[in-house]
Design an enzyme around this catalytic site. Structure first.
Site, PDB file in Angstrom:
ATOM      1  N   SER A   5      17.892  37.137  38.593  1.00  0.00           N
ATOM      2  CA  SER A   5      19.306  37.349  38.847  1.00  0.00           C
ATOM      3  C   SER A   5      19.622  38.731  39.433  1.00  0.00           C
ATOM      4  O   SER A   5      20.719  38.955  39.936  1.00  0.00           O
ATOM      5  CB  SER A   5      20.091  37.160  37.541  1.00  0.00           C
ATOM      6  OG  SER A   5      19.717  38.153  36.587  1.00  0.00           O
ATOM      7  N   SER A  13      14.160  38.244  35.726  1.00  0.00           N
ATOM      8  CA  SER A  13      15.212  38.673  36.651  1.00  0.00           C
ATOM      9  C   SER A  13      15.033  40.056  37.257  1.00  0.00           C
ATOM     10  O   SER A  13      15.810  40.451  38.125  1.00  0.00           O
ATOM     11  CB  SER A  13      16.582  38.602  35.961  1.00  0.00           C
ATOM     12  OG  SER A  13      16.963  37.266  35.789  1.00  0.00           O
ATOM     13  N   LYS A  61      23.175  47.293  38.498  1.00  0.00           N
ATOM     14  CA  LYS A  61      23.462  45.863  38.459  1.00  0.00           C
ATOM     15  C   LYS A  61      24.824  45.667  37.815  1.00  0.00           C
ATOM     16  O   LYS A  61      25.158  46.345  36.830  1.00  0.00           O
ATOM     17  CB  LYS A  61      22.368  45.147  37.657  1.00  0.00           C
ATOM     18  CG  LYS A  61      22.503  43.629  37.615  1.00  0.00           C
ATOM     19  CD  LYS A  61      21.326  42.989  36.886  1.00  0.00           C
ATOM     20  CE  LYS A  61      21.449  41.476  36.838  1.00  0.00           C
ATOM     21  NZ  LYS A  61      20.280  40.845  36.179  1.00  0.00           N
TER      22      LYS A  61
END
Length: 492
Positions: free
Chosen positions: A154, A178, A79
């Site tokens: 997210s 997330s 990420k």
């Protein structure tokens, strides 16, 4: 081999160990898939072609010398919230569009030390603030199951990359769901560990008392391999806990399902907005666990209605503090031709931050302001403690707590949701972060639109092994985690 991307992490590691293919061949295979497919999915912000192949060659050399670990040469992606030395780290924001970190996050350092090959950095909601991955400065990521749907957020890029077979597993972060919500939307297994289990050093901060890194993969077994890499104390992170780390892979069958008490909160299954098909799939998965020996126990979580307002005071308040460092002076985006210092601050932040980040900074700054600090922030922290106590009381009678991971399946990109409607979509995940507990999403079926549904299991502190073991055994008896997204099937 043309189907390397269909193999599990264990199968990839065993194939490398048996010289069925090299890390270079495996890495090139994934890079080719990314080049072919990701223009449609948009899961990657940066693809590190040259570095990935160099890491793969180094992994192959280690294997030839007999110095390789089990995972040496297996690819993964990070990420874009984890700092990577020499590679852009953006947190999905214009503010950090040109930021190249001078150091690695501890999670990245551990992955490198394990011999894992970094394919690139994955898209995300800006500064991890969002549930759709639409707030990224680099554009929305698409759900591989239906390209007109969001992948969640997210960690939407992480979920989409794994679901489209563009990485075998990926790192994510979870501040209010997330990891779990995008895993649910994309049909993956995703684990949010206990707060303090995984180092936050080098992980760009959103809400420091809530943020936690974790693995996203197809199966509990694949997640366990990545947890073995990610977990552990780190002296560079003052919130990291000095506690022995389990061997998550070795413990995959350690939890007995017979007699396991699963708490069913009566409030969770009567939430307004819970989709009937989501409820049905989750209840079917619980019935399956019951058939495997678990005992379902109705429990009372009386603080449920406080989750959303409490979270959306504490998280923005911490964000307001954390993001005050981005001022256009030291690093990050700087506006052009400022009139004076105040103009530099105002325009750099107004131009550098997107609308959702600005909204949360404003809410947080208001909650922390002199006249409202006690009424909002301090009160929210007191309610947070009550939420934690609510869970601890429940765990006196049950081993784990079950819930949907999200009240709906993935919605359309550009759906006309108000911020409040978007925030209410996190009802099942927020409290886990407020309490610092571990939780896992497991795919448990599809709705009538062929979109994945996720079951969330919440554990007591430090019960990651137990959660992975329960889901692993469930996955040995079901095939939901092996179902593939449309774009992955089309490009098999």
């Amino acid at each position: 081999m043309t189907d390397l991307h269909r193999l599990s992490v264990r199968e990839l590691a065993e194939g490398l160990g048996q010289a069925q293919f090299s890390s270079r061949e495996l890495t090139q295979h994934y890079l080719n898939r990314i080049d072919k497919i990701d223009a449609q999915v948009k899961s990657y912000v940066t693809v590190t072609h040259e570095q990935a192949l160099a890491q793969a060659d180094a992994a192959d050399a280690l294997r030839q010398a007999g110095n390789a670990g089990f995972l040496t040469g297996v690819p993964l992606a990070h990420k874009d919230i984890f700092c990577t030395k020499g590679i852009k780290t953006t947190a999905g924001s214009k503010m950090l569009d040109n930021f190249i970190s001078p150091y690695n996050a501890t999670v990245v350092e551990k992955a490198n030390a394990a011999g894992l090959v970094t394919l690139g950095k994955l898209n995300m909601d800006e500064f991890a603030m969002g549930s759709t991955s639409e707030s990224s400065y680099f554009g929305a990521t698409c759900n591989p199951w239906a390209l007109d749907r969001v992948p969640g957020g997210s960690s939407g890029g992480s979920a989409a990359a794994v679901a489209a077979d563009l990485a075998p597993f990926a790192t994510g972060t979870d501040t209010g769901g997330s990891i779990r919500q995008p895993a649910s939307f994309c049909g993956l297994t995703g684990l949010k560990p206990t707060y303090g289990r995984v180092s936050r050093f080098g992980m760009i901060a959103y809400a420091s008392s809530l943020d936690q890194g974790g693995p996203m993969a197809r199966s509990a077994e694949d997640c366990a391999y990545l947890m073995n890499v990610m977990a552990g104390h780190d002296a560079k992170d003052s919130t990291s806990v000095k506690k022995d780390v389990d061997d998550y892979v070795a413990n995959l069958n350690a939890t007995a399902l017979k007699g396991l008490r699963i708490g069913i909160p009566k409030q969770y299954f009567n939430v307004a907005g819970l989709d009937a098909e989501v409820k049905a799939r989750v209840e079917e998965s619980l019935k399956k666990l019951e058939e495997m020996g678990a005992v379902l126990v109705e429990i009372d979580l009386s603080m449920t209605e406080s989750y959303v307002p409490t979270y959306y005071l504490i998280a923005p308040a911490e964000a307001s503090s954390n993001l005050s460092r981005y001022d256009g002076v030291r690093y990050g985006y700087r506006c052009e031709n400022p009139v004076d210092l105040m103009d530099l601050y105002k325009r750099s932040r107004s131009e550098g931050f997107g609308a959702e980040v600005q909204r949360r900074i404003l809410i947080g700054t208001y909650a922390l302001s002199a006249g409202y600090y006690d009424a909002y922030y301090v009160k929210a922290q007191k309610v947070r403690r009550l939420i934690q106590q609510d869970f601890l009381k429940a765990f006196e009678n049950v081993d784990v707590i079950a819930a949907p991971s999200a009240p709906t399946t993935a919605y359309k990109i550009g759906a006309d949701l108000t911020p409040v409607e978007m925030y209410l979509g996190d009802i099942y995940t927020l409290a886990v972060n407020l309490a610092g507990l571990p939780a896992i999403n497991a795919p448990v079926g599809l709705d009538s639109n062929n979109l994945p549904v996720g079951l969330q299991l919440i554990g007591n502190y430090w019960s990651e092994s137990q959660l992975l073991s329960i889901v692993h055994q469930y996955q040995q008896d079901t095939t939901f985690h092996t179902q593939r997204a449309a774009i992955a099937e089309e490009n098999a």
